[in-house]
Design an enzyme around this catalytic site. Structure first.
Site, PDB file in Angstrom:
ATOM      1  N   ASN A 140      -7.693   1.744   9.885  1.00 50.40           N
ATOM      2  CA  ASN A 140      -6.366   1.971  10.460  1.00 50.40           C
ATOM      3  C   ASN A 140      -6.547   1.936  11.972  1.00 50.40           C
ATOM      4  O   ASN A 140      -7.249   2.784  12.536  1.00 50.40           O
ATOM      5  CB  ASN A 140      -5.823   3.348  10.057  1.00 50.40           C
ATOM      6  CG  ASN A 140      -5.516   3.443   8.568  1.00 50.40           C
ATOM      7  OD1 ASN A 140      -5.693   2.482   7.822  1.00 50.40           O
ATOM      8  ND2 ASN A 140      -5.062   4.607   8.145  1.00 50.40           N
ATOM      9  N   TYR A 195      -4.856   1.810  15.765  1.00 54.02           N
ATOM     10  CA  TYR A 195      -3.680   1.952  16.628  1.00 54.02           C
ATOM     11  C   TYR A 195      -4.000   1.744  18.110  1.00 54.02           C
ATOM     12  O   TYR A 195      -3.345   0.957  18.764  1.00 54.02           O
ATOM     13  CB  TYR A 195      -3.004   3.303  16.391  1.00 54.02           C
ATOM     14  CG  TYR A 195      -2.306   3.343  15.044  1.00 54.02           C
ATOM     15  CD1 TYR A 195      -1.034   2.802  14.880  1.00 54.02           C
ATOM     16  CD2 TYR A 195      -2.944   3.846  13.919  1.00 54.02           C
ATOM     17  CE1 TYR A 195      -0.410   2.780  13.636  1.00 54.02           C
ATOM     18  CE2 TYR A 195      -2.319   3.840  12.667  1.00 54.02           C
ATOM     19  CZ  TYR A 195      -1.057   3.307  12.535  1.00 54.02           C
ATOM     20  OH  TYR A 195      -0.440   3.267  11.313  1.00 54.02           O
ATOM     21  N   GLU A 235      -3.824  -0.217   8.223  1.00 52.50           N
ATOM     22  CA  GLU A 235      -2.628   0.177   8.996  1.00 52.50           C
ATOM     23  C   GLU A 235      -2.743  -0.399  10.387  1.00 52.50           C
ATOM     24  O   GLU A 235      -3.822  -0.409  10.981  1.00 52.50           O
ATOM     25  CB  GLU A 235      -2.497   1.705   9.136  1.00 52.50           C
ATOM     26  CG  GLU A 235      -2.056   2.412   7.892  1.00 52.50           C
ATOM     27  CD  GLU A 235      -1.903   3.927   8.096  1.00 52.50           C
ATOM     28  OE1 GLU A 235      -1.633   4.381   9.227  1.00 52.50           O
ATOM     29  OE2 GLU A 235      -2.099   4.640   7.099  1.00 52.50           O
ATOM     30  N   GLU A 274      -7.647   8.422   6.315  1.00 47.77           N
ATOM     31  CA  GLU A 274      -7.970   9.047   7.599  1.00 47.77           C
ATOM     32  C   GLU A 274      -8.497  10.477   7.485  1.00 47.77           C
ATOM     33  O   GLU A 274      -7.824  11.437   7.902  1.00 47.77           O
ATOM     34  CB  GLU A 274      -6.748   9.016   8.530  1.00 47.77           C
ATOM     35  CG  GLU A 274      -6.253   7.603   8.801  1.00 47.77           C
ATOM     36  CD  GLU A 274      -5.180   7.549   9.894  1.00 47.77           C
ATOM     37  OE1 GLU A 274      -4.714   8.599  10.337  1.00 47.77           O
ATOM     38  OE2 GLU A 274      -4.830   6.430  10.301  1.00 47.77           O
ATOM     39  N   HIS A 280      -3.114  11.011   0.802  1.00 52.84           N
ATOM     40  CA  HIS A 280      -2.579  10.784   2.150  1.00 52.84           C
ATOM     41  C   HIS A 280      -1.971  12.108   2.633  1.00 52.84           C
ATOM     42  O   HIS A 280      -0.774  12.206   2.876  1.00 52.84           O
ATOM     43  CB  HIS A 280      -1.574   9.635   2.145  1.00 52.84           C
ATOM     44  CG  HIS A 280      -1.337   8.995   3.496  1.00 52.84           C
ATOM     45  ND1 HIS A 280      -1.430   7.638   3.709  1.00 52.84           N
ATOM     46  CD2 HIS A 280      -1.008   9.523   4.701  1.00 52.84           C
ATOM     47  CE1 HIS A 280      -1.152   7.366   4.988  1.00 52.84           C
ATOM     48  NE2 HIS A 280      -0.883   8.499   5.612  1.00 52.84           N
ATOM     49  N   ARG A 295       0.848  -1.196   0.000  1.00 58.27           N
ATOM     50  CA  ARG A 295       0.000   0.000   0.000  1.00 58.27           C
ATOM     51  C   ARG A 295       0.879   1.240   0.000  1.00 58.27           C
ATOM     52  O   ARG A 295       1.782   1.355   0.835  1.00 58.27           O
ATOM     53  CB  ARG A 295      -0.931  -0.002   1.222  1.00 58.27           C
ATOM     54  CG  ARG A 295      -1.763   1.255   1.329  1.00 58.27           C
ATOM     55  CD  ARG A 295      -2.789   1.229   2.475  1.00 58.27           C
ATOM     56  NE  ARG A 295      -3.380   2.557   2.565  1.00 58.27           N
ATOM     57  CZ  ARG A 295      -3.441   3.306   3.671  1.00 58.27           C
ATOM     58  NH1 ARG A 295      -2.996   2.844   4.822  1.00 58.27           N
ATOM     59  NH2 ARG A 295      -3.952   4.517   3.625  1.00 58.27           N
TER      60      ARG A 295
HETATM   61  C1  FCB Z   1      -1.583   7.098  10.871  1.00 59.44           C
HETATM   62  C2  FCB Z   1      -1.186   7.672   9.523  1.00 59.44           C
HETATM   63  C3  FCB Z   1       0.152   7.211   9.034  1.00 59.44           C
HETATM   64  C4  FCB Z   1       1.169   7.111  10.149  1.00 59.44           C
HETATM   65  C5  FCB Z   1       0.617   6.335  11.308  1.00 59.44           C
HETATM   66  C6  FCB Z   1       1.586   6.135  12.448  1.00 59.44           C
HETATM   67  O1  FCB Z   1      -2.500   7.932  11.481  1.00 59.44           O
HETATM   68  O2  FCB Z   1      -2.142   7.315   8.558  1.00 59.44           O
HETATM   69  O3  FCB Z   1       0.561   8.078   8.003  1.00 59.44           O
HETATM   70  O4  FCB Z   1       1.614   8.349  10.502  1.00 59.44           O
HETATM   71  O5  FCB Z   1      -0.536   6.960  11.791  1.00 59.44           O
END
Ligand code: FCB
Length: 453
Positions: free
Chosen positions: A303, A305, A363, A177, A132, A88
C-alpha cells in the site's frame, strides 16, 4: 531528464501492461458497510473508538458509512461498469463471531457469500482481506492483539471463512497494514483501540505478524490453489539534508517503519538497529515465532501513499528522528506528498532487498476536497495522480519490477478512520444524505483506461 510535477504522460494505455495484469479497486468493511447492528453483527473496536468524543475529526462513526451492506449490488455494478477485473474487499470479523455462540453467524457468512457470488458474476476476481482493523470489541475486552490467545481466535475465524468461501476466493490477504494496527492503534493512539504505549504496540505487532504466519498454511490447507500474501504500508524514507545525522535518523526511522516488517517476514528477524533503539520495549518472542512469521508467501501487497522526509531530533524517544514537510513538494488536500517516483523507488527497493516474488500495489490513491456540481465531480487532480502513478508503475515494470496488479484506493468515498468523512478518496463520489453514487472524472478516466480506450 527528470520529470516535473506537471508533466502528464497522457500516452499511457492498458496495452503497455501485460494482458493478465490485475486492475482493481480496494475497499474495507468498516469504511463502507454501515449496517453496524444488522444481522447479528456485534461492535468492533472502531464502533467503540469512534463513539468516544474527540477521536474522529468530524465526530462521525462508520455506523452508516456508504451503507454498502444494502447497496452492494449497485457498488459491484460500478466496479463492473469501470471494466475492472478484480475487487479487493475485507470481511468484518464482528459479523462472523459474536463472542457468545461458538458457532459462526450464518447471516454474516451469507452476506459475504452473496457478495463473492456477485463479484464472480460480474467478472471481478475477489481479493479478500481477512483483517482490516475491525477487531470484535469482545476480543479487545480480553486484551485484544496484546493477548497471545487472540492469535488462536484469528485462526478460528480464518478457518471458518476459508472453508466457507475458499471454493470461490483464491486470493487472500491475511492483514492490512500491521503498522497501522499496531502503531496508530497502540502507540500514537490515533486509531482504535487508542492506546499510547510503545511496548504494547510492539507486542500487538508481534502477535499480528504471528497470526499472519500461522494463517498462511491454514489457508493453503483449506483452499486448493490459494495465493496468500499480506498488505504492508511502506514508505520510502529520505533524509532531510546531506548531513550524517539526518542520514542516521532516516535509517532509524526506516528500521521501525519498514524493515521491522519486511525483515521479519523475509526471515531475518527484527532488525538489530531497531531492537537496539527500543531496548526493553521489544516484544516477547517465543521459540518458533520467527520461523512461523517467515513462512513463504505467494505475493507481497504494497500500500503506497507517500514518502517520508526525516531529520535528526535528539530528544525523540526511541527514534531520535522527526518527520518534516518540505515546502517545495506537491501535496494532496490531505497534505500527503504526491510522488509517483517514490512508488517506483519503493517497489524497486523491496524487490532488490527481499525475495518477494510477485508484487501487487494493493492500495494507491489520493484525497481531494471534491464537490458535486451540476451532477458531476471534476476531480482533475485525482485523475492526474492516477495517470502519473500508473506511468511510474509502467516504467518500473519496464525496468524489471515484477508488479502484477494495481488496486486503486478506493471505489467509493468512505469513512476515513480518524478523519471521518472529511477526506474523500473515492473514484466514485458518495452523496451521503441520499447515498447516491456518482462516478468522478477520475473514475471515468480509470474506466476508459482499463477498457483500453
Ligand atoms: C490506508 C488504509 C485504508 C485507507 C487509506 C487511505 O492506510 O489501509 O483503509 O484508509 O489508507
Amino acid at each position: 531528464m527528470t520529470k516535473t510535477s506537471t508533466d502528464l504522460p497522457m500516452a499511457i494505455q492498458r496495452s503497455d501492461f501485460a494482458s493478465d495484469f490485475v486492475w482493481g479497486v480496494s475497499t474495507s468493511a468498516y469504511q463502507i458497510e454501515g449496517a453496524a447492528a444488522v444481522d447479528g453483527r456485534v461492535p468492533s473496536i472502531w464502533d467503540t473508538f469512534s463513539a468516544r468524543p474527540g477521536k474522529i475529526r468530524d465526530g462521525s462513526t462508520g455506523a452508516v458509512a456508504c451503507d454498502h451492506y444494502h447497496h452492494w449490488e449497485e457498488d459491484l455494478d460500478l466496479a463492473q461498469s469501470m471494466g475492472l477485473n478484480a475487487y479487493r474487499f475485507s470481511i468484518a470479523w464482528p459479523r462472523i463471531f459474536n463472542g457468545v455462540d461458538a458457532q459462526p453467524n450464518a447471516k454474516g457468512l451469507a452476506f459475504y457469500s452473496r457478495l463473492v457470488d456477485g463479484m464472480l458474476a460480474r467478472g471481478l476476481q475477489p481479493w479478500c482481506t481477512l483483517y482490516h482493523w475491525d477487531l470484535p470489541q469482545y476480543i479487545e475486552d480480553q486484551g485484544g492483539w496484546n493477548n497471545r490467545a487472540t492469535v488462536d481466535l484469528y485462526l478460528q475465524y480464518v478457518d471458518v471463512i476459508t472453508r466457507h468461501l475458499g471454493d470461490r476466493i483464491k486470493h487472500w490477504i491475511t492483514h492490512n497494514e500491521p503498522w497501522c494496527t499496531a502503531m496508530h492503534g497502540n502507540w500514537d493512539g490515533m486509531h482504535a483501540p487508542g492506546n499510547k504505549s510503545l511496548p504494547l504496540a510492539l507486542q500487538v505487532c508481534h502477535h499480528v505478524l504471528l497470526s499472519h504466519g500461522r494463517a498462511v498454511p491454514l489457508i493453503r490447507a483449506n483452499v486448493p490453489g490459494a495465493k496468500v500474501g499480506i498488505a504492508l504500508s511502506l514508505h520510502p524514507v529520505e533524509p532531510a539534508s546531506d548531513s550524517p545525522a539526518d542520514a542516521a535518523a532516516a535509517s532509524r526511522h526506516d528500521a521501525l517503519r519498514n524493515r521491522w516488517f519486511l525483515d521479519v517476514l523475509y526471515g531475518r528477524g527484527y532488525p538489530a538497529e531497531a531492537l537496539a533503539l527500543v531496548g526493553e520495549d521489544a516484544p516477547v518472542v517465543m521459540p518458533g515465532d520467527l520461523e512461523a512469521i517467515a513462512v513463504q508467501c505467494d505475493f507481497l501487497g504494497v500500500n503506497y501513499y507517500f514518502p517520508e522526509v526525516v531529520q535528526n531530533a535528539p530528544d525523540e524517544y526511541p527514534l531520535r528522528a522527526e518527520i518534516v514537510y518540505p515546502q517545495d513538494r506537491q501535496r494532496t488536500d490531505f497534505g500527503w506528498e504526491v510522488s509517483p517516483q517514490g512508488m517506483v523507488t519503493l517497489l524497486e527497493r523491496v524487490a532488490r532487498d527481499y525475495l518477494v516474488g510477485d508484487l501487487y500495489v494493493t492500495e494507491s490513491g489520493s484525497s481531494y476536497d471534491d464537490h458535486l456540481e451540476h451532477g458531476a465531480v471534476i476531480d482533475t487532480q485525482r485523475r492526474d495522480y492516477l495517470i502519473r502513478h500508473l506511468a511510474a508503475m509502467r516504467d518500473a515494470i519496464a525496468g524489471g519490477s515484477r508488479i502484477k496488479g494495481y488496486f486503486a484506493w478506493s471505489l467509493l468515498d468512505n469513512f476515513e478512520w480518524a478523519e471521518g468523512y472529511l477526506r474523500r478518496f473515492g473514484l466514485t463520489y458518495i452523496d451521503y444524505p441520499t447515498q447516491r453514487r456518482i462516478i468522478k472524472q477520475s473514475g471515468q478516466w480509470y474506466s476508459a483506461f482499463v477498457r483500453g480506450h
